[in-house]
Design a protein around this motif. Structure first.
Motif, PDB file in Angstrom:
ATOM      1  N   GLU A   1       9.552  -1.602  -8.222  1.00 31.75           N
ATOM      2  CA  GLU A   1       9.509  -0.257  -7.639  1.00 31.75           C
ATOM      3  C   GLU A   1       8.529  -0.199  -6.467  1.00 31.75           C
ATOM      4  O   GLU A   1       8.794   0.431  -5.461  1.00 31.75           O
ATOM      5  N   VAL A   2       7.383  -0.856  -6.601  1.00 36.42           N
ATOM      6  CA  VAL A   2       6.345  -0.819  -5.578  1.00 36.42           C
ATOM      7  C   VAL A   2       5.775  -2.216  -5.394  1.00 36.42           C
ATOM      8  O   VAL A   2       5.485  -2.901  -6.381  1.00 36.42           O
ATOM      9  N   VAL A   3       5.652  -2.634  -4.131  1.00 34.85           N
ATOM     10  CA  VAL A   3       5.071  -3.941  -3.823  1.00 34.85           C
ATOM     11  C   VAL A   3       4.031  -3.748  -2.713  1.00 34.85           C
ATOM     12  O   VAL A   3       4.340  -3.209  -1.652  1.00 34.85           O
ATOM     13  N   VAL A   4       2.802  -4.177  -2.995  1.00 33.00           N
ATOM     14  CA  VAL A   4       1.722  -4.132  -2.007  1.00 33.00           C
ATOM     15  C   VAL A   4       1.112  -5.523  -1.935  1.00 33.00           C
ATOM     16  O   VAL A   4       0.771  -6.110  -2.970  1.00 33.00           O
ATOM     17  N   GLU A   5       0.973  -6.049  -0.729  1.00 32.00           N
ATOM     18  CA  GLU A   5       0.436  -7.400  -0.564  1.00 32.00           C
ATOM     19  C   GLU A   5      -0.726  -7.396   0.423  1.00 32.00           C
ATOM     20  O   GLU A   5      -0.543  -7.121   1.612  1.00 32.00           O
ATOM     21  N   ASN A   6      -1.928  -7.672  -0.092  1.00 38.53           N
ATOM     22  CA  ASN A   6      -3.134  -7.838   0.728  1.00 38.53           C
ATOM     23  C   ASN A   6      -3.303  -6.717   1.764  1.00 38.53           C
ATOM     24  O   ASN A   6      -3.508  -6.965   2.945  1.00 38.53           O
ATOM     25  N   ALA A   7      -3.194  -5.482   1.302  1.00 32.90           N
ATOM     26  CA  ALA A   7      -3.296  -4.327   2.206  1.00 32.90           C
ATOM     27  C   ALA A   7      -4.601  -3.586   1.950  1.00 32.90           C
ATOM     28  O   ALA A   7      -5.050  -3.456   0.807  1.00 32.90           O
ATOM     29  N   SER A   8      -5.208  -3.108   3.011  1.00 34.84           N
ATOM     30  CA  SER A   8      -6.434  -2.306   2.933  1.00 34.84           C
ATOM     31  C   SER A   8      -6.171  -0.945   3.566  1.00 34.84           C
ATOM     32  O   SER A   8      -5.458  -0.847   4.568  1.00 34.84           O
ATOM     33  N   PHE A   9      -6.783   0.090   2.970  1.00 36.01           N
ATOM     34  CA  PHE A   9      -6.507   1.455   3.422  1.00 36.01           C
ATOM     35  C   PHE A   9      -7.806   2.227   3.570  1.00 36.01           C
ATOM     36  O   PHE A   9      -8.805   1.953   2.897  1.00 36.01           O
ATOM     37  N   GLN A  10      -7.770   3.214   4.478  1.00 37.28           N
ATOM     38  CA  GLN A  10      -8.935   4.062   4.729  1.00 37.28           C
ATOM     39  C   GLN A  10      -8.462   5.503   4.938  1.00 37.28           C
ATOM     40  O   GLN A  10      -7.301   5.761   5.252  1.00 37.28           O
ATOM     41  N   TRP A  11      -9.402   6.432   4.759  1.00 36.36           N
ATOM     42  CA  TRP A  11      -9.083   7.830   5.012  1.00 36.36           C
ATOM     43  C   TRP A  11      -9.347   8.177   6.472  1.00 36.36           C
ATOM     44  O   TRP A  11      -8.511   8.759   7.139  1.00 36.36           O
ATOM     45  N   VAL A  12     -10.532   7.831   6.966  1.00 36.14           N
ATOM     46  CA  VAL A  12     -10.912   8.157   8.336  1.00 36.14           C
ATOM     47  C   VAL A  12     -11.467   6.906   8.990  1.00 36.14           C
ATOM     48  O   VAL A  12     -12.252   6.169   8.379  1.00 36.14           O
ATOM     49  N   SER A  13     -11.045   6.652  10.222  1.00 33.33           N
ATOM     50  CA  SER A  13     -11.537   5.478  10.939  1.00 33.33           C
ATOM     51  C   SER A  13     -12.966   5.700  11.411  1.00 33.33           C
ATOM     52  O   SER A  13     -13.459   6.832  11.485  1.00 33.33           O
ATOM     53  N   ALA A  14     -13.650   4.604  11.742  1.00 34.52           N
ATOM     54  CA  ALA A  14     -15.033   4.693  12.210  1.00 34.52           C
ATOM     55  C   ALA A  14     -15.126   5.478  13.517  1.00 34.52           C
ATOM     56  O   ALA A  14     -16.091   6.213  13.744  1.00 34.52           O
TER      57      ALA A  14
END
Length: 611
Positions: free
Chosen positions: A420-433
């Motif tokens: 159903e869901v596949v995630v591979e070596n992913a990084s996430f953020q809410w707000v960028s620097a």
């Protein structure tokens, strides 16, 4: 179960049926005769929604929004303009046509004055040795005094209809564009705006644009009217007109001074209004916590402090409008009249006869209208310019990247068990620097003075270091060791919330995410739904699941805070989908809602709301 109380429901008109205006012919559109039956009905009883009929096709939301979004999307990225998108989607030729109608009506307003001059000269010379010879028959001039105002009224009426349709088009399009943007804006974009700003754009800014279009024709034609009127006054009283012209030129610096303060106070009002709406929204959302901790007084004070700033700016603007516009600009035609006549009597050798006096007074009467409404039109232009800039800035904020990918053939970890869901070596953020730096720099800017209102000396002495607030130690002695404070640069802060996530969720299995508070459990769900921002464009979430018709499948999500829309209980369950009795009853049973619905006065048709 209590007996249901039947309430009368108003039947809404069908959109498939043409509106009263769309059914009217050319004569009916020009004379507005299609409104006669409606006005007659309204004189006999209160009008209901069904009596009004369907709206005109040009006023439909789908028509306005679709055409405007198409033009907005086709514009180059570096030349986006909301104003031109609205103009092009409605039709430039329609606006030019409406302005030409108003220009013709403005030109025709001078003909009754010229006719009046001819008639007065004719009648005052009837008993003289040399009577005044009219260019045409006197009865033709008399009839023209009746016919010309009728023509002016028809032209202005048609102009008003076209511009009112344009105003509805603008308000509808902008409201839907802002709403659609609020559904796709990224966390970076949300950090650069607020709920109060969005609410004000939907209500206040769209109203300013709509009001300006009501003055648009007048503001465009007013300089022409003033110029022609001054020339005709010069024909009547000669060089005495230049004294009046000098008076008008002397008002120009006053106008510039007034309008500079109008723009300043308008921006202050919008800024304070945004803050107030945002704070009120936050208070209403957390009213239970505020009540539990008895925080009503400090929050009430915070709201009233912001409201006081808003009222101060509103009061200044009101005084400026009353004194500057009403006393100075609106009285200008009266003062101009007195100055010109006094100069003519003192300087000119000719006698001021009835023809010159009546004609000049009539021309000054024509001047009064543009002088009375042009300042209001220019004021509305300034407010609309600020509003369109705010809306344009919001629409150009970044959208959420579409990093959730689907595929027609779902991969399988084991035979017969699709993922159903596949995630591979992913990084996430809410707000960028970058956005974080911009927001914090904005907070540090003085906001009359920003952040200083209500702060004591102790708070002013505090210093912010690396995101933490540090206050000097009042008990430290002179021999204490000094510690050099180092501020952590924003660029060096790690804004990534989820680091190198890899997971595979199989169909038909139940998964639980376990972790301490603030470890990113909810953020992981938001990342799967596509609500966060990937650190790299290559970081994606694969949701290979498809429906039987090969369309993208739905992802059901139940958030931590209940989200109830202002609709019936059934409407909240369906959430926009078509009503399927069998599936609906199955959902009610599985969710154990049957007993709760049974005690409601209207069952599942009971209206519920956000609060």
């Amino acid at each position: 179960m209590p007996e249901k109380i039947a309430e009368p429901k108003l039947s809404e008109p069908s959109l498939e049926e043409p509106s009263l205006e769309d059914r009217a012919g050319p004569l009916g559109c020009w004379t507005l005769q299609f409104l006669n039956p409606l006005l007659k009905l309204g004189a006999s009883k209160p009008l209901q929604i069904s009596d009004l009929g369907s709206p005109s096709k040009v006023d439909l939301c789908d028509t306005s929004y679709t055409s405007t979004m198409k033009v907005w999307s086709d514009q180059p990225a570096d030349k986006k303009s909301v104003a031109w998108a609205l103009i092009d989607s409605y039709g430039r030729w329609k606006i030019v046509y409406a302005l030409s109608l108003y220009a013709c009506s403005a030109g025709l307003t001078f003909f009754p004055v010229l006719v009046l001059n001819q008639l007065v000269q004719y009648f005052q010379s009837m008993n003289t040795p040399v009577p005044y010879v009219l260019p045409v028959n006197v009865w033709i001039l008399v009839v023209s005094l009746v016919a010309l105002p009728v023509m002016i009224t028809l032209l202005q009426s048609r102009h008003g209809v076209i511009m009112n349709h344009f105003a509805v088009h603008v308000r509808t399009s902008v409201s839907l564009m802002v709403y659609a943007k609020s559904l796709t804006i990224s966390a970076d974009g949300k950090a650069q705006t607020s709920t109060g700003t969005v609410v004000n754009m939907m209500s206040n800014d769209t109203t300013q644009l709509q009001r300006f279009l009501q003055f648009f024709g007048l503001v465009s034609v007013a300089p022409f009217q003033v110029g022609v009127a001054l020339y005709l006054i010069w024909v009547q009283v000669g060089n005495s007109m230049f004294v009046g012209l000098g008076f008008l030129l002397g008002l120009a610096p006053i106008n510039a001074f007034l309008f500079s303060f109008v723009a300043k106070y308008r921006k202050q009002i919008l800024s304070a209004s945004d803050s107030r709406v945002k704070l009120v929204n936050e208070v209403l959302s957390g009213i239970r916590i505020i009540k539990f901790y008895a925080w009503e007084v400090p929050f009430n004070k915070s709201i009233y402090d912001i409201r006081e700033e808003e009222l101060k700016a509103l009061t200044r603007l009101a005084y400026l409008t009353a004194v500057g516009f009403s006393m100075i600009l609106l009285s200008a035609p009266i003062i101009l009249n007195i100055i010109v006549f006094a100069t003519y009597i003192s300087v000119q050798s000719d006698t001021l006869d009835a023809a010159k006096a009546f004609t000049t007074v009539a021309l000054f009467g024509i001047l009064r209208f543009p002088f009375a409404f042009m300042p209001m039109g220019l004021l509305q232009y300034i407010q609309s310019k600020i509003a369109i800039a705010r809306i344009e800035k919001y629409l150009l904020l970044p959208d959420l990247p579409e990093y959730v990918k689907t595929s027609a053939t779902p991969p399988e970890s084991t035979p017969g068990c699709p993922l159903e869901v596949v995630v591979e070596n992913a990084s996430f953020q809410w707000v960028s620097a970058e956005t974080l730096k911009m927001v914090e720099e904005e907070k540090k800017k003085p906001k009359g003075k920003r952040g200083r209102r209500g702060r004591g000396a102790e708070e002013d002495e505090k210093e912010e270091v690396g995101g933490a607030v540090i206050a000097p130690d009042a008990d430290a002695d002179a021999d204490s060791v000094d510690v050099e404070e180092v501020e952590i640069p924003i660029e060096a802060r790690d804004t990534t919330i989820l680091h190198d996530i890899t997971l595979s969720l199989e169909h038909g299995k139940l998964y639980g995410i376990v972790g301490e508070v603030g470890s990113g459990k909810s953020s992981l769900l938001q990342a799967i739904l596509g609500e966060m921002e990937p650190v790299e464009p290559t970081h994606t979430v694969h949701m290979p699941r498809k429906n039987d018709d090969n369309s993208d499948g739905y992802a059901a999500y139940c958030c931590q805070t209940p989200w109830v829309i202002n609709d019936t209980l059934r409407g909240n369950v369906l959430f926009g989908r078509a009503f399927d009795e069998k599936r609906y009853q199955e959902v009610i049973k599985v969710c154990a809602l049957a007993d709760d619905i049974a005690v409601l006065p209207a069952g599942d048709l009971t209206e519920i709301g956000e609060k």
